[in-house]
Design a protein around this motif. Sequence first.
Motif, PDB file in Angstrom:
ATOM      1  N   ASP A   1     -13.791  40.782  20.018  1.00 62.24           N
ATOM      2  CA  ASP A   1     -13.772  40.615  18.661  1.00 62.24           C
ATOM      3  C   ASP A   1     -14.807  39.416  18.345  1.00 62.24           C
ATOM      4  O   ASP A   1     -14.759  38.344  18.541  1.00 62.24           O
ATOM      5  N   PHE A   2     -15.807  39.999  17.520  1.00 62.94           N
ATOM      6  CA  PHE A   2     -17.039  39.109  17.418  1.00 62.94           C
ATOM      7  C   PHE A   2     -16.876  38.388  15.964  1.00 62.94           C
ATOM      8  O   PHE A   2     -17.643  37.406  15.768  1.00 62.94           O
ATOM      9  N   HIS A   3     -15.817  38.527  15.368  1.00 62.42           N
ATOM     10  CA  HIS A   3     -15.640  37.598  13.775  1.00 62.42           C
ATOM     11  C   HIS A   3     -17.080  37.777  13.188  1.00 62.42           C
ATOM     12  O   HIS A   3     -17.444  36.658  12.743  1.00 62.42           O
ATOM     13  N   SER A   4     -17.789  38.651  13.131  1.00 63.09           N
ATOM     14  CA  SER A   4     -19.043  38.701  12.607  1.00 63.09           C
ATOM     15  C   SER A   4     -20.124  37.967  13.014  1.00 63.09           C
ATOM     16  O   SER A   4     -21.469  38.159  12.838  1.00 63.09           O
ATOM     17  N   SER A   5     -20.036  37.400  14.304  1.00 61.99           N
ATOM     18  CA  SER A   5     -21.184  36.482  14.941  1.00 61.99           C
ATOM     19  C   SER A   5     -22.214  37.111  15.740  1.00 61.99           C
ATOM     20  O   SER A   5     -23.393  36.760  15.438  1.00 61.99           O
ATOM     21  N   LEU A   6     -21.957  38.573  15.856  1.00 62.14           N
ATOM     22  CA  LEU A   6     -22.995  39.267  16.289  1.00 62.14           C
ATOM     23  C   LEU A   6     -24.036  39.701  15.383  1.00 62.14           C
ATOM     24  O   LEU A   6     -25.327  39.651  15.475  1.00 62.14           O
ATOM     25  N   GLY A   7     -23.635  39.993  14.161  1.00 66.76           N
ATOM     26  CA  GLY A   7     -24.341  40.471  13.016  1.00 66.76           C
ATOM     27  C   GLY A   7     -25.128  39.162  12.519  1.00 66.76           C
ATOM     28  O   GLY A   7     -26.294  39.347  12.200  1.00 66.76           O
ATOM     29  N   ARG A   8     -24.510  37.789  12.630  1.00 66.63           N
ATOM     30  CA  ARG A   8     -25.271  36.862  12.331  1.00 66.63           C
ATOM     31  C   ARG A   8     -26.575  36.475  13.176  1.00 66.63           C
ATOM     32  O   ARG A   8     -27.554  36.293  12.948  1.00 66.63           O
ATOM     33  N   MET A   9     -26.215  36.748  14.449  1.00 66.90           N
ATOM     34  CA  MET A   9     -27.107  36.586  15.623  1.00 66.90           C
ATOM     35  C   MET A   9     -28.285  37.570  15.485  1.00 66.90           C
ATOM     36  O   MET A   9     -29.486  37.202  15.598  1.00 66.90           O
ATOM     37  N   LEU A  10     -28.062  38.786  15.170  1.00 69.40           N
ATOM     38  CA  LEU A  10     -29.083  39.729  14.956  1.00 69.40           C
ATOM     39  C   LEU A  10     -29.386  40.382  13.713  1.00 69.40           C
ATOM     40  O   LEU A  10     -30.071  41.204  13.630  1.00 69.40           O
ATOM     41  N   ASP A  11     -29.076  39.486  12.748  1.00 68.45           N
ATOM     42  CA  ASP A  11     -29.436  39.675  11.269  1.00 68.45           C
ATOM     43  C   ASP A  11     -28.871  41.174  10.864  1.00 68.45           C
ATOM     44  O   ASP A  11     -29.649  41.983  10.033  1.00 68.45           O
ATOM     45  N   ASN A  12     -27.833  41.608  11.413  1.00 68.30           N
ATOM     46  CA  ASN A  12     -27.079  42.844  11.156  1.00 68.30           C
ATOM     47  C   ASN A  12     -28.184  43.991  11.181  1.00 68.30           C
ATOM     48  O   ASN A  12     -27.976  45.053  10.578  1.00 68.30           O
ATOM     49  N   ASN A  13     -29.001  43.856  12.263  1.00 65.14           N
ATOM     50  CA  ASN A  13     -30.181  44.931  12.509  1.00 65.14           C
ATOM     51  C   ASN A  13     -29.185  46.042  13.162  1.00 65.14           C
ATOM     52  O   ASN A  13     -28.784  45.796  14.469  1.00 65.14           O
ATOM     53  N   VAL A  14     -28.818  47.252  12.836  1.00 65.41           N
ATOM     54  CA  VAL A  14     -28.071  48.298  13.292  1.00 65.41           C
ATOM     55  C   VAL A  14     -28.806  48.715  14.612  1.00 65.41           C
ATOM     56  O   VAL A  14     -27.938  48.860  15.666  1.00 65.41           O
ATOM     57  N   ASP A  15     -29.958  48.914  14.783  1.00 64.78           N
ATOM     58  CA  ASP A  15     -30.542  49.150  16.258  1.00 64.78           C
ATOM     59  C   ASP A  15     -30.435  47.989  17.206  1.00 64.78           C
ATOM     60  O   ASP A  15     -29.916  48.571  18.328  1.00 64.78           O
ATOM     61  N   ALA A  16     -30.612  47.017  16.776  1.00 63.73           N
ATOM     62  CA  ALA A  16     -30.498  45.912  17.769  1.00 63.73           C
ATOM     63  C   ALA A  16     -29.051  45.738  18.165  1.00 63.73           C
ATOM     64  O   ALA A  16     -28.605  45.467  19.266  1.00 63.73           O
ATOM     65  N   ILE A  17     -28.074  45.800  17.406  1.00 62.36           N
ATOM     66  CA  ILE A  17     -26.670  45.828  17.727  1.00 62.36           C
ATOM     67  C   ILE A  17     -26.413  46.850  18.525  1.00 62.36           C
ATOM     68  O   ILE A  17     -25.613  46.655  19.362  1.00 62.36           O
ATOM     69  N   CYS A  18     -26.763  47.986  18.166  1.00 61.49           N
ATOM     70  CA  CYS A  18     -26.337  49.101  19.067  1.00 61.49           C
ATOM     71  C   CYS A  18     -26.890  49.027  20.384  1.00 61.49           C
ATOM     72  O   CYS A  18     -26.246  49.324  21.409  1.00 61.49           O
ATOM     73  N   ASN A  19     -28.049  48.521  20.809  1.00 57.43           N
ATOM     74  CA  ASN A  19     -28.511  48.381  21.935  1.00 57.43           C
ATOM     75  C   ASN A  19     -27.579  47.183  22.643  1.00 57.43           C
ATOM     76  O   ASN A  19     -27.531  47.466  23.971  1.00 57.43           O
ATOM     77  N   TYR A  20     -27.317  46.127  22.016  1.00 61.97           N
ATOM     78  CA  TYR A  20     -26.429  45.261  22.660  1.00 61.97           C
ATOM     79  C   TYR A  20     -25.062  45.797  23.062  1.00 61.97           C
ATOM     80  O   TYR A  20     -24.795  45.488  24.123  1.00 61.97           O
ATOM     81  N   LEU A  21     -24.398  46.518  22.219  1.00 63.27           N
ATOM     82  CA  LEU A  21     -23.325  47.301  22.545  1.00 63.27           C
ATOM     83  C   LEU A  21     -23.403  48.054  23.492  1.00 63.27           C
ATOM     84  O   LEU A  21     -22.813  48.410  24.408  1.00 63.27           O
ATOM     85  N   SER A  22     -24.419  48.830  23.562  1.00 63.85           N
ATOM     86  CA  SER A  22     -24.812  50.041  24.676  1.00 63.85           C
ATOM     87  C   SER A  22     -24.873  48.989  26.169  1.00 63.85           C
ATOM     88  O   SER A  22     -24.285  49.721  27.090  1.00 63.85           O
ATOM     89  N   ASP A  23     -25.544  47.824  25.905  1.00 62.44           N
ATOM     90  CA  ASP A  23     -25.385  47.140  27.419  1.00 62.44           C
ATOM     91  C   ASP A  23     -23.894  46.714  27.733  1.00 62.44           C
ATOM     92  O   ASP A  23     -23.635  46.872  28.959  1.00 62.44           O
TER      93      ASP A  23
END
Length: 410
Positions: free
Chosen positions: A232-254
């Motif tokens: 549960d990120f409570h939106s913190s991942l979006g804050r860290m990666l500026d809601n960049n969908v590609d960067a977030i997907c790469n993180y989640l893929s890892d």
Amino acid sequence: MSELEIKRLALVEGIGGFWVNDQPAIQLGAPADGFFFKGPARSPGFNAIREPSVAYCIMLELADGQYAYGDCVTVLNLGYGGRPAPVLAQDLGKTQEVLRALFEGRRFEGFRAAAALLDSEPHQDILLRPIAFGMSQALLSAAALSARTTMARVLMREYGVQHYSLPGLAGSCGGNWKDNVDKAIARQISMFPQYAIQTREQCERLPEYVSWINARIDEIGGQGYTPDLHFDFHSSLGRMLDNNVDAICNYLSDVVSRAAGRQVYFEDPLYADTAPEAMERMAQLYEELERRGMSCRLVADEWVNAPGEAKRFAQARAAHVFQIKTPDNGSLTNTIDSIRICHEHGVLPYLGGSCNETDISVRASVHVGMAMNVWRMFTRPGLGFDEGLMVTTNEMRRTAARLEHEDAQS
């Protein structure tokens, strides 16, 4: 359907099962100070970043002398995601006065008829969602006592449900990243750790943590144990990666690769300021995950938990799972409506709640989850793992035993 008659209503002030947090202040870098945090609060209604919680304990004396109970509580993270400031209502005395005027000395034809009064338009400044949540628990308990059956049976009768289920449990491991995971594995929990990832440091540590969890399951989990992993990120991942969908997907893929084939659920990874914005961003992420062929699943929580939002999120394909957070939905009738919307739209209904709930509120929620056939049920209250698992498990097993006995006698 049995009538319930309320002779007297009273409120007393109690405490919740944990504390309440100013989530934006924590996510924006407030340093920890032991159990508390240094620095000023950022959200309206907070005097400090972490404050003691309050509960309003409702007692209904029924005409036959029995007592029904319900607890009005808030969730842990207040003042964000469409949630109100950390107050239950104007004050205890005024709240009691309004509830007495609505319910005291009245007779109702079942739970739903009584709970309908919680939608009373002139009193919405008092009947805030935490108040409606507690009062609906008490009314459901009163209906069950009057009918000499379980709260689950009352709901099955009033909503036309033929069969109940025993949902898999989702264990919260709290702030203890390792010891409570060991407990979850030993107890063979269906899904864990549901740890609230609030800071950049925690986001950065998560991939390695998942590798450790995966190895630990293999080491002590036993053959055939295949739990789901939930973060549960409570939106913190979006804050860290500026809601960049590609960067977030790469993180989640890892993270998914480190889970080595276990099903992974990611809750509220994106940041948003409104429900429509949250819905749009989650729908975009959902689409990109599908395009990439990723096996992980999205869980919506913070912005989906208000009356009417579940249907909008479901129609937008904004998540695979809704964590239906009971205090945020107000009356249990709203929680039930959200569960039914999930069933109608192919969304997995995860009956959640908060570590700040009480034993009374959790027990009522267990009956809702069983009667309405949810997919998963969150163990609570508290953040020590054991106490929440104990309250949830024992109420579910007691209820199942009573329902089986009733069925055998009918």
